[in-house]
Design a protein around this motif. Structure first.
Motif, PDB file in Angstrom:
ATOM      1  N   SER A  28       0.820  -1.213   0.000  1.00  0.00           N
ATOM      2  CA  SER A  28       0.000   0.000   0.000  1.00  0.00           C
ATOM      3  C   SER A  28       0.853   1.261   0.000  1.00  0.00           C
ATOM      4  O   SER A  28       1.864   1.340   0.697  1.00  0.00           O
ATOM      5  N   ASP A  29       0.412   2.253  -0.775  1.00  0.00           N
ATOM      6  CA  ASP A  29       1.008   3.591  -0.730  1.00  0.00           C
ATOM      7  C   ASP A  29       0.258   4.475   0.263  1.00  0.00           C
ATOM      8  O   ASP A  29       0.838   5.313   0.942  1.00  0.00           O
ATOM      9  N   VAL A  30      -1.065   4.302   0.304  1.00  0.00           N
ATOM     10  CA  VAL A  30      -1.943   5.016   1.240  1.00  0.00           C
ATOM     11  C   VAL A  30      -2.654   3.964   2.066  1.00  0.00           C
ATOM     12  O   VAL A  30      -3.275   3.050   1.517  1.00  0.00           O
ATOM     13  N   LEU A  31      -2.569   4.084   3.391  1.00  0.00           N
ATOM     14  CA  LEU A  31      -3.141   3.077   4.272  1.00  0.00           C
ATOM     15  C   LEU A  31      -4.157   3.728   5.204  1.00  0.00           C
ATOM     16  O   LEU A  31      -3.824   4.643   5.958  1.00  0.00           O
ATOM     17  N   PHE A  32      -5.398   3.270   5.136  1.00  0.00           N
ATOM     18  CA  PHE A  32      -6.458   3.763   6.009  1.00  0.00           C
ATOM     19  C   PHE A  32      -6.648   2.787   7.173  1.00  0.00           C
ATOM     20  O   PHE A  32      -6.855   1.580   6.950  1.00  0.00           O
ATOM     21  N   LEU A  33      -6.586   3.307   8.394  1.00  0.00           N
ATOM     22  CA  LEU A  33      -6.867   2.501   9.582  1.00  0.00           C
ATOM     23  C   LEU A  33      -8.332   2.699   9.932  1.00  0.00           C
ATOM     24  O   LEU A  33      -8.697   3.584  10.710  1.00  0.00           O
ATOM     25  N   THR A  34      -9.203   1.910   9.331  1.00  0.00           N
ATOM     26  CA  THR A  34     -10.644   2.050   9.515  1.00  0.00           C
ATOM     27  C   THR A  34     -11.100   1.121  10.635  1.00  0.00           C
ATOM     28  O   THR A  34     -11.829   0.146  10.423  1.00  0.00           O
ATOM     29  N   VAL A  35     -10.644   1.458  11.828  1.00  0.00           N
ATOM     30  CA  VAL A  35     -10.948   0.701  13.045  1.00  0.00           C
ATOM     31  C   VAL A  35     -11.587   1.667  14.042  1.00  0.00           C
ATOM     32  O   VAL A  35     -11.526   2.890  13.868  1.00  0.00           O
ATOM     33  N   PRO A  36     -12.238   1.155  15.106  1.00  0.00           N
ATOM     34  CA  PRO A  36     -12.798   2.052  16.123  1.00  0.00           C
ATOM     35  C   PRO A  36     -11.734   2.970  16.718  1.00  0.00           C
ATOM     36  O   PRO A  36     -10.541   2.632  16.745  1.00  0.00           O
ATOM     37  N   ASP A  37     -12.165   4.129  17.193  1.00  0.00           N
ATOM     38  CA  ASP A  37     -11.223   5.115  17.733  1.00  0.00           C
ATOM     39  C   ASP A  37     -10.269   4.505  18.757  1.00  0.00           C
ATOM     40  O   ASP A  37      -9.065   4.788  18.755  1.00  0.00           O
ATOM     41  N   GLY A  38     -10.811   3.669  19.634  1.00  0.00           N
ATOM     42  CA  GLY A  38      -9.995   3.087  20.687  1.00  0.00           C
ATOM     43  C   GLY A  38      -8.964   2.091  20.197  1.00  0.00           C
ATOM     44  O   GLY A  38      -8.052   1.725  20.951  1.00  0.00           O
ATOM     45  N   ALA A  39      -9.079   1.659  18.957  1.00  0.00           N
ATOM     46  CA  ALA A  39      -8.144   0.673  18.404  1.00  0.00           C
ATOM     47  C   ALA A  39      -7.114   1.289  17.466  1.00  0.00           C
ATOM     48  O   ALA A  39      -6.230   0.590  16.967  1.00  0.00           O
ATOM     49  N   ILE A  40      -7.208   2.599  17.210  1.00  0.00           N
ATOM     50  CA  ILE A  40      -6.311   3.234  16.235  1.00  0.00           C
ATOM     51  C   ILE A  40      -4.856   3.180  16.700  1.00  0.00           C
ATOM     52  O   ILE A  40      -3.947   2.869  15.913  1.00  0.00           O
ATOM     53  N   ILE A  74       7.665   2.207   7.084  1.00  0.00           N
ATOM     54  CA  ILE A  74       6.560   2.953   6.475  1.00  0.00           C
ATOM     55  C   ILE A  74       7.046   4.219   5.782  1.00  0.00           C
ATOM     56  O   ILE A  74       6.246   5.093   5.444  1.00  0.00           O
ATOM     57  N   GLN A  75       8.316   4.320   5.564  1.00  0.00           N
ATOM     58  CA  GLN A  75       8.875   5.516   4.941  1.00  0.00           C
ATOM     59  C   GLN A  75       8.214   5.787   3.593  1.00  0.00           C
ATOM     60  O   GLN A  75       8.059   4.900   2.768  1.00  0.00           O
ATOM     61  N   GLY A  76       7.790   7.033   3.400  1.00  0.00           N
ATOM     62  CA  GLY A  76       7.170   7.448   2.145  1.00  0.00           C
ATOM     63  C   GLY A  76       5.687   7.178   2.054  1.00  0.00           C
ATOM     64  O   GLY A  76       5.029   7.645   1.119  1.00  0.00           O
ATOM     65  N   LYS A  77       5.135   6.454   3.000  1.00  0.00           N
ATOM     66  CA  LYS A  77       3.717   6.105   2.943  1.00  0.00           C
ATOM     67  C   LYS A  77       2.854   7.183   3.588  1.00  0.00           C
ATOM     68  O   LYS A  77       3.326   8.022   4.353  1.00  0.00           O
ATOM     69  N   ILE A  78       1.562   7.148   3.264  1.00  0.00           N
ATOM     70  CA  ILE A  78       0.564   8.015   3.873  1.00  0.00           C
ATOM     71  C   ILE A  78      -0.349   7.140   4.719  1.00  0.00           C
ATOM     72  O   ILE A  78      -0.947   6.186   4.216  1.00  0.00           O
ATOM     73  N   ILE A  79      -0.441   7.444   6.008  1.00  0.00           N
ATOM     74  CA  ILE A  79      -1.287   6.693   6.937  1.00  0.00           C
ATOM     75  C   ILE A  79      -2.434   7.593   7.375  1.00  0.00           C
ATOM     76  O   ILE A  79      -2.207   8.742   7.774  1.00  0.00           O
ATOM     77  N   CYS A  80      -3.650   7.078   7.300  1.00  0.00           N
ATOM     78  CA  CYS A  80      -4.837   7.879   7.638  1.00  0.00           C
ATOM     79  C   CYS A  80      -5.714   7.140   8.649  1.00  0.00           C
ATOM     80  O   CYS A  80      -5.793   5.911   8.637  1.00  0.00           O
ATOM     81  N   HIS A  81      -6.367   7.909   9.505  1.00  0.00           N
ATOM     82  CA  HIS A  81      -7.479   7.366  10.280  1.00  0.00           C
ATOM     83  C   HIS A  81      -8.722   8.181   9.957  1.00  0.00           C
ATOM     84  O   HIS A  81      -8.632   9.252   9.358  1.00  0.00           O
ATOM     85  N   CYS A  82      -9.878   7.670  10.348  1.00  0.00           N
ATOM     86  CA  CYS A  82     -11.146   8.309   9.980  1.00  0.00           C
ATOM     87  C   CYS A  82     -11.941   8.753  11.194  1.00  0.00           C
ATOM     88  O   CYS A  82     -13.174   8.853  11.145  1.00  0.00           O
ATOM     89  N   SER A  83     -11.254   9.029  12.290  1.00  0.00           N
ATOM     90  CA  SER A  83     -11.926   9.497  13.501  1.00  0.00           C
ATOM     91  C   SER A  83     -12.236  10.983  13.402  1.00  0.00           C
ATOM     92  O   SER A  83     -11.400  11.774  12.959  1.00  0.00           O
TER      93      SER A  83
END
Length: 368
Positions: free
Chosen positions: A136-148, A160-169
């Motif tokens: 993955s180049d862009v990684l979404f952590l689509t887990v509950p807030d408490g699990a992020i 993870i160098q160069g990657k984009i990590i996102c959460h949706c909280s």
């Protein structure tokens, strides 16, 4: 690793692999053809996981991929992975797939959930988290807030160098979720859809009309904003310091409205309605008014006894409420409605109803 299906499913899997192979060649081909006159083909196709890598054509002195800045097509080719296969993961993955973006696939606590999400989005399911991170180049952590935090810590077991990590909280900032991400050479963002994602299979259809708030790594902020906008999303930058207030606004408009609806339903049941009939009776009133407020704004949409300065009806309403907490809630909301009513009717006399609301509110607060 991405799991190969059972023998009974291999025929369809082969078709999907051929489609993926063809698309990979097509995405590279249009760029490579322009270089054929002055470059040369690599001695062999470089492959990643069985699919030709984008670096399959080289100039004598430098790879064509490395010498160019990212074009819109190349940005759309950034592979998106999801850790967590719930409603948000399903919906975002399907939306990005429908927009032509490349998906790596899903990892979840249960492989069955990842497999279902992968099937829905024409991507892959992974049993090994590290393989998804690598793909993955862009990684979404689509887990509950408490699990992020735990999900991020697990991701960081790989480079993870160069990657984009996102959460949706909506409540957490990027910095609080990914405190050391820039030291690791990656970028972190909070990407929050301002909508109640209620279905794994249908909510993706609503996302084109939804606002997504964005905050995170400053050095790559413009890139991330442009990437989301290229997907057809409405993007609203927001300061990290404003996240709590933003989330409060969303909770009032979404969650707390449910409490008011429940109170209205209970009052109708007290009048003899069944729960089903009470809900059905309130539906057109609730939905019609919500639509009017959203489309025209609260000032234009306001109606009712407070807007009319009908003090007699307000007093009757208060007598029907069963306890002081309910009466205080009614008064506090009415005080807020008065501010809106004065904007709608600047010349109307609201002094009597204002005096009553203030006095009753003070009395109940002192009593409580």
């Amino acid at each position: 690793m991405a799991i190969w299906p059972s023998p009974s499913r291999r025929s369809s899997c082969c078709r999907r692999w051929r489609i993926s192979f063809t698309r990979s060649l097509q995405s590279a081909g249009s760029e490579l053809l322009s270089d054929l006159t002055d470059g040369k083909a690599c001695d062999s196709l470089k492959k990643m996981d069985g699919i030709p890598h984008r670096k399959l054509y080289c100039k004598p002195w430098i790879c064509a991929w490395e010498r160019r800045s990212a074009s819109p097509k190349e940005v759309m080719s950034m592979k998106i992975g999801f850790i967590g296969a719930g409603k948000v993961g399903f919906s975002l993955g399907k939306y990005f797939h429908e927009q032509g973006f490349a998906l790596a696939g899903y990892y979840s606590r249960t492989f069955q959930s990842a497999a279902e999400a992968a099937a829905f989005t024409a991507s892959d399911a992974y049993e090994d988290r590290s393989e998804l991170v690598k793909a993955s180049d862009v990684l979404f952590l689509t887990v509950p807030d408490g699990a992020i935090a735990a999900a991020y810590a697990a991701v960081c077991q790989q480079p993870i160098q160069g990657k984009i990590i996102c959460h949706c909280s909506g409540a957490l900032t990027a910095a609080s979720a990914f405190p050391d991400i820039e030291q690791r050479g990656a970028a972190g963002f909070a990407v929050h859809p301002l909508v109640a994602v209620s279905s794994r299979k249908t909510s993706y259809r609503e996302l084109a009309d939804v606002f997504f708030t964005l905050e995170g790594t400053a050095a790559r902020f413009a890139e991330m904003q442009a990437w989301l906008m290229r997907a057809g999303l409405h993007v609203q930058p927001i300061a990290a310091a404003a996240k709590a207030k933003y989330h409060c606004a969303a909770a009032i408009a979404s969650n707390q409205v449910a409490a008011l609806f429940a109170q209205s339903q209970q009052l109708l049941e007290d009048c003899g309605f069944t729960p089903e009939n009470a809900r059905a009776a309130l539906g057109p009133l609730f939905l019609g008014n919500a639509r009017h407020v959203a489309e025209a704004g609260p000032v234009a949409a306001l109606t009712g006894p407070v807007e009319r300065a009908d003090l007699g009806t307000v007093k009757k309403h208060l007598k029907t409420l069963p306890d002081d907490d309910d009466r205080l809630l009614y008064l506090l909301l009415s005080a807020r409605l008065l501010r809106i009513a004065r904007q709608k009717h600047p010349a109307r006399d609201y002094q009597s109803i204002q005096t009553f609301i203030d006095a009753e509110t003070a009395r109940l607060r002192q009593k409580g």
